[in-house]
Design a protein around this motif. Sequence first.
Motif, PDB file in Angstrom:
ATOM      1  N   ASP A   1       1.792  48.658 -83.314  1.00  0.00           N
ATOM      2  CA  ASP A   1       2.115  50.084 -82.856  1.00  0.00           C
ATOM      3  C   ASP A   1       2.634  50.920 -83.655  1.00  0.00           C
ATOM      4  O   ASP A   1       2.235  52.240 -83.969  1.00  0.00           O
ATOM      5  CB  ASP A   1       2.991  50.064 -81.295  1.00  0.00           C
ATOM      6  CG  ASP A   1       2.254  49.514 -80.176  1.00  0.00           C
ATOM      7  OD1 ASP A   1       1.000  49.203 -80.250  1.00  0.00           O
ATOM      8  OD2 ASP A   1       2.822  49.157 -79.249  1.00  0.00           O
ATOM      9  N   SER A   2       3.848  50.497 -84.496  1.00  0.00           N
ATOM     10  CA  SER A   2       4.317  51.342 -85.476  1.00  0.00           C
ATOM     11  C   SER A   2       3.407  51.626 -86.544  1.00  0.00           C
ATOM     12  O   SER A   2       3.322  52.977 -87.050  1.00  0.00           O
ATOM     13  CB  SER A   2       5.629  50.431 -85.919  1.00  0.00           C
ATOM     14  OG  SER A   2       6.064  51.237 -87.119  1.00  0.00           O
ATOM     15  N   GLU A   3       2.567  50.770 -86.864  1.00  0.00           N
ATOM     16  CA  GLU A   3       1.644  50.996 -88.151  1.00  0.00           C
ATOM     17  C   GLU A   3       0.553  51.666 -87.762  1.00  0.00           C
ATOM     18  O   GLU A   3       0.231  52.949 -88.588  1.00  0.00           O
ATOM     19  CB  GLU A   3       0.974  49.494 -88.489  1.00  0.00           C
ATOM     20  CG  GLU A   3       2.108  48.751 -89.221  1.00  0.00           C
ATOM     21  CD  GLU A   3       2.593  49.402 -90.511  1.00  0.00           C
ATOM     22  OE1 GLU A   3       1.679  49.968 -91.343  1.00  0.00           O
ATOM     23  OE2 GLU A   3       3.422  49.311 -90.721  1.00  0.00           O
ATOM     24  N   LEU A   4       0.083  51.964 -86.444  1.00  0.00           N
ATOM     25  CA  LEU A   4      -1.014  52.925 -86.056  1.00  0.00           C
ATOM     26  C   LEU A   4      -0.358  54.169 -85.710  1.00  0.00           C
ATOM     27  O   LEU A   4      -0.935  55.230 -86.111  1.00  0.00           O
ATOM     28  CB  LEU A   4      -1.571  52.341 -84.348  1.00  0.00           C
ATOM     29  CG  LEU A   4      -2.495  53.384 -83.818  1.00  0.00           C
ATOM     30  CD1 LEU A   4      -3.719  53.531 -84.524  1.00  0.00           C
ATOM     31  CD2 LEU A   4      -2.622  52.610 -82.425  1.00  0.00           C
ATOM     32  N   GLU A   5       0.981  54.240 -85.327  1.00  0.00           N
ATOM     33  CA  GLU A   5       1.472  55.760 -85.199  1.00  0.00           C
ATOM     34  C   GLU A   5       1.787  56.296 -86.794  1.00  0.00           C
ATOM     35  O   GLU A   5       1.428  57.460 -86.993  1.00  0.00           O
ATOM     36  CB  GLU A   5       2.906  55.564 -84.629  1.00  0.00           C
ATOM     37  CG  GLU A   5       2.859  55.184 -83.103  1.00  0.00           C
ATOM     38  CD  GLU A   5       4.180  55.010 -82.522  1.00  0.00           C
ATOM     39  OE1 GLU A   5       5.171  55.395 -83.122  1.00  0.00           O
ATOM     40  OE2 GLU A   5       4.176  54.647 -81.394  1.00  0.00           O
ATOM     41  N   LYS A   6       1.825  55.511 -87.640  1.00  0.00           N
ATOM     42  CA  LYS A   6       2.164  55.788 -89.215  1.00  0.00           C
ATOM     43  C   LYS A   6       0.854  56.389 -89.743  1.00  0.00           C
ATOM     44  O   LYS A   6       0.783  57.508 -90.329  1.00  0.00           O
ATOM     45  CB  LYS A   6       2.743  54.876 -89.984  1.00  0.00           C
ATOM     46  CG  LYS A   6       4.147  54.645 -89.758  1.00  0.00           C
ATOM     47  CD  LYS A   6       4.734  53.421 -90.620  1.00  0.00           C
ATOM     48  CE  LYS A   6       6.100  53.011 -90.422  1.00  0.00           C
ATOM     49  NZ  LYS A   6       6.748  51.974 -91.033  1.00  0.00           N
ATOM     50  N   SER A   7      -0.072  55.487 -89.409  1.00  0.00           N
ATOM     51  CA  SER A   7      -1.355  55.947 -90.090  1.00  0.00           C
ATOM     52  C   SER A   7      -2.142  57.232 -89.338  1.00  0.00           C
ATOM     53  O   SER A   7      -2.667  57.859 -89.704  1.00  0.00           O
ATOM     54  CB  SER A   7      -2.489  54.646 -89.558  1.00  0.00           C
ATOM     55  OG  SER A   7      -3.667  54.732 -90.027  1.00  0.00           O
ATOM     56  N   MET A   8      -1.847  57.078 -88.091  1.00  0.00           N
ATOM     57  CA  MET A   8      -2.224  58.260 -87.112  1.00  0.00           C
ATOM     58  C   MET A   8      -1.515  59.716 -87.651  1.00  0.00           C
ATOM     59  O   MET A   8      -2.231  60.718 -87.811  1.00  0.00           O
ATOM     60  CB  MET A   8      -2.145  58.386 -85.807  1.00  0.00           C
ATOM     61  CG  MET A   8      -2.962  57.379 -84.871  1.00  0.00           C
ATOM     62  SD  MET A   8      -2.397  57.085 -83.335  1.00  0.00           S
ATOM     63  CE  MET A   8      -2.646  58.674 -82.759  1.00  0.00           C
ATOM     64  N   ALA A   9      -0.153  59.439 -88.117  1.00  0.00           N
ATOM     65  CA  ALA A   9       0.436  60.616 -88.766  1.00  0.00           C
ATOM     66  C   ALA A   9      -0.031  60.980 -89.788  1.00  0.00           C
ATOM     67  O   ALA A   9      -0.367  62.341 -90.259  1.00  0.00           O
ATOM     68  CB  ALA A   9       1.938  60.361 -88.996  1.00  0.00           C
ATOM     69  N   ARG A  10      -0.602  60.210 -90.812  1.00  0.00           N
ATOM     70  CA  ARG A  10      -0.957  60.557 -92.131  1.00  0.00           C
ATOM     71  C   ARG A  10      -2.545  60.923 -91.804  1.00  0.00           C
ATOM     72  O   ARG A  10      -3.042  62.145 -92.556  1.00  0.00           O
ATOM     73  CB  ARG A  10      -1.189  59.285 -93.071  1.00  0.00           C
ATOM     74  CG  ARG A  10       0.187  59.007 -93.573  1.00  0.00           C
ATOM     75  CD  ARG A  10       0.008  57.488 -94.408  1.00  0.00           C
ATOM     76  NE  ARG A  10      -0.725  56.431 -93.836  1.00  0.00           N
ATOM     77  CZ  ARG A  10      -0.528  55.607 -93.502  1.00  0.00           C
ATOM     78  NH1 ARG A  10       0.760  55.226 -93.313  1.00  0.00           N
ATOM     79  NH2 ARG A  10      -1.250  54.393 -93.044  1.00  0.00           N
ATOM     80  N   GLY A  11      -3.194  60.394 -90.906  1.00  0.00           N
ATOM     81  CA  GLY A  11      -4.575  60.691 -90.516  1.00  0.00           C
ATOM     82  C   GLY A  11      -4.804  62.318 -90.037  1.00  0.00           C
ATOM     83  O   GLY A  11      -5.576  63.176 -90.171  1.00  0.00           O
ATOM     84  N   LYS A  12      -3.590  62.906 -89.241  1.00  0.00           N
ATOM     85  CA  LYS A  12      -3.465  64.205 -88.727  1.00  0.00           C
ATOM     86  C   LYS A  12      -3.713  65.088 -89.987  1.00  0.00           C
ATOM     87  O   LYS A  12      -4.271  66.162 -89.839  1.00  0.00           O
ATOM     88  CB  LYS A  12      -2.557  64.278 -87.869  1.00  0.00           C
ATOM     89  CG  LYS A  12      -2.513  65.621 -87.329  1.00  0.00           C
ATOM     90  CD  LYS A  12      -1.376  65.868 -86.231  1.00  0.00           C
ATOM     91  CE  LYS A  12      -1.294  67.230 -85.740  1.00  0.00           C
ATOM     92  NZ  LYS A  12      -0.222  67.432 -84.830  1.00  0.00           N
ATOM     93  N   GLU A  13      -2.766  64.801 -91.075  1.00  0.00           N
ATOM     94  CA  GLU A  13      -2.670  65.465 -92.125  1.00  0.00           C
ATOM     95  C   GLU A  13      -4.055  65.732 -92.740  1.00  0.00           C
ATOM     96  O   GLU A  13      -4.659  66.755 -93.359  1.00  0.00           O
ATOM     97  CB  GLU A  13      -1.628  65.010 -93.294  1.00  0.00           C
ATOM     98  CG  GLU A  13      -0.191  65.474 -92.546  1.00  0.00           C
ATOM     99  CD  GLU A  13       0.787  64.763 -93.731  1.00  0.00           C
ATOM    100  OE1 GLU A  13       0.543  64.849 -94.923  1.00  0.00           O
ATOM    101  OE2 GLU A  13       1.829  64.651 -93.161  1.00  0.00           O
TER     102      GLU A  13
END
Length: 135
Positions: free
Chosen positions: A22-34
Motif C-alpha cells: 500500500d505504501s509503495e502504491l501511494e508513493k508511486s501514485m504521488a509521483r505519477g500525479k506530478e
Amino acid sequence: MKLILLFLLGIVFCSAVVVNQDSELEKSMARGKEIYNENCLRCHMAKGEGVVETFPPLAKSDFLMKTPEKAIQAIKFGLQGPIRVNEVIYDNAMPEPGLDDQKVADVMNYIQNSWGNSSGKKVITVQMVRDVKAD
C-alpha cells in the motif's frame, strides 16, 4: 501453542507485506500525479475526462482498466490509429512522451487509481513496463 504462535506470526508477516505494498502504491501514485500534470493534463484534462471524440477519457476508462498492457504501450511508445474507449472511437495521435519505465509505471498507478478507477491495489511495476514492447 505452537500452532497459535505460527498463526500469529503469519498474520504479522502478511500485514507487513500488505502495508508495504500500500505504501509503495501511494508513493508511486504521488509521483505519477506530478508526471500526469506535466505530460497528460493538457489533453486528458484535470479529472481524466478527456475531450469527447478527440482525446479519450482516462476516468472510468474500459480501455485503461481492461487492457493495461495496451495503456502502458500507449504511454511508453505513443499511439496512432483508432481505439475504442467506453464505446466511442478515438482516432487521434498521441506522441511518445519520452518517459522512462519508472515514470510510466508511476503515471499508470496514478491513473488506474484516480477518478473512479480502481486497480484493486495492484501495483504496476517497472518490470511490467519493461516487458511491454512496441508493436
